[in-house]
Design a protein around this motif. Sequence first.
Motif, PDB file in Angstrom:
ATOM      1  N   LEU A  18     -27.807  95.400  31.515  1.00 39.88           N
ATOM      2  CA  LEU A  18     -27.780  96.725  30.837  1.00 39.88           C
ATOM      3  C   LEU A  18     -28.386  96.541  29.222  1.00 39.88           C
ATOM      4  N   SER A  19     -27.920  95.226  28.671  1.00 36.83           N
ATOM      5  CA  SER A  19     -28.147  95.285  27.254  1.00 36.83           C
ATOM      6  C   SER A  19     -29.575  95.220  26.860  1.00 36.83           C
TER       7      SER A  19
ATOM      8  N   TRP B 177     -19.435  95.173  25.244  1.00 32.69           N
ATOM      9  CA  TRP B 177     -19.547  96.670  25.008  1.00 32.69           C
ATOM     10  C   TRP B 177     -20.760  96.602  24.599  1.00 32.69           C
ATOM     11  N   LEU B 178     -21.655  97.802  25.155  1.00 37.92           N
ATOM     12  CA  LEU B 178     -23.028  97.901  24.879  1.00 37.92           C
ATOM     13  C   LEU B 178     -23.414  99.371  25.232  1.00 37.92           C
ATOM     14  N   SER B 179     -24.556  99.712  24.795  1.00 32.71           N
ATOM     15  CA  SER B 179     -25.254 101.095  25.175  1.00 32.71           C
ATOM     16  C   SER B 179     -26.577 100.474  25.885  1.00 32.71           C
ATOM     17  N   ASP B 180     -26.966 101.021  27.029  1.00 34.73           N
ATOM     18  CA  ASP B 180     -28.039 100.701  27.673  1.00 34.73           C
ATOM     19  C   ASP B 180     -29.261 101.282  27.074  1.00 34.73           C
ATOM     20  N   ARG B 181     -30.279 101.038  27.738  1.00 34.75           N
ATOM     21  CA  ARG B 181     -31.892 101.605  26.999  1.00 34.75           C
ATOM     22  C   ARG B 181     -31.809 102.937  27.075  1.00 34.75           C
ATOM     23  N   PHE B 182     -30.956 103.469  27.903  1.00 35.56           N
ATOM     24  CA  PHE B 182     -30.937 105.078  27.976  1.00 35.56           C
ATOM     25  C   PHE B 182     -29.817 105.568  27.108  1.00 35.56           C
ATOM     26  N   GLY B 183     -29.171 104.935  26.444  1.00 34.51           N
ATOM     27  CA  GLY B 183     -28.159 105.197  25.569  1.00 34.51           C
ATOM     28  C   GLY B 183     -26.780 105.553  25.867  1.00 34.51           C
ATOM     29  N   VAL B 184     -26.513 105.225  27.165  1.00 31.55           N
ATOM     30  CA  VAL B 184     -25.039 105.291  27.834  1.00 31.55           C
ATOM     31  C   VAL B 184     -24.391 103.937  27.686  1.00 31.55           C
ATOM     32  N   SER B 185     -23.207 104.244  27.265  1.00 30.74           N
ATOM     33  CA  SER B 185     -22.251 103.137  26.766  1.00 30.74           C
ATOM     34  C   SER B 185     -21.511 102.750  27.761  1.00 30.74           C
TER      35      SER B 185
END
Length: 131
Positions: A94-95, A115-123
């Motif tokens: 995801l990261s 805690w991260l936001s993926d390449r689509f911007g979803v957290s």
Amino acid sequence: MTLRPFLMFTGQAEEAMNFYVEAFPDAEILTMDRYGAEEPDREGTVKTASFRIADQTLLCIDSPDVHAFGFTPSVSFFFDCPDEASLDALFDLLSNQGQVMMPPGEYPFAKKYAWLSDRFGVSWQLSVSAR
């Protein structure tokens, strides 16, 4: 009554769903309806779709319009991982090309958490329960 998260993409809905279904164990795409030839500027993009991760069904679309807003980390998906190896594997997937807000580690509230936001911007918040 049902409450379901709804994700609005601008041309990446199918790619995102496929990514999530590959990343999460036992996830699946449930339904997908595409725009047809009568809407040539949208043809083939996702009109409506649903997919499942764990016991949560999510809805998504490809918005025909590009908006001045996107996803924000103030709303995230919290995923309870069964063990640290599962968290590490999900974090790595995801990261990739995403943004890390809190790297994997031990925190007072969890044995391991990230805690991260993926390449689509979803957290995403990933956690292995506290001891």
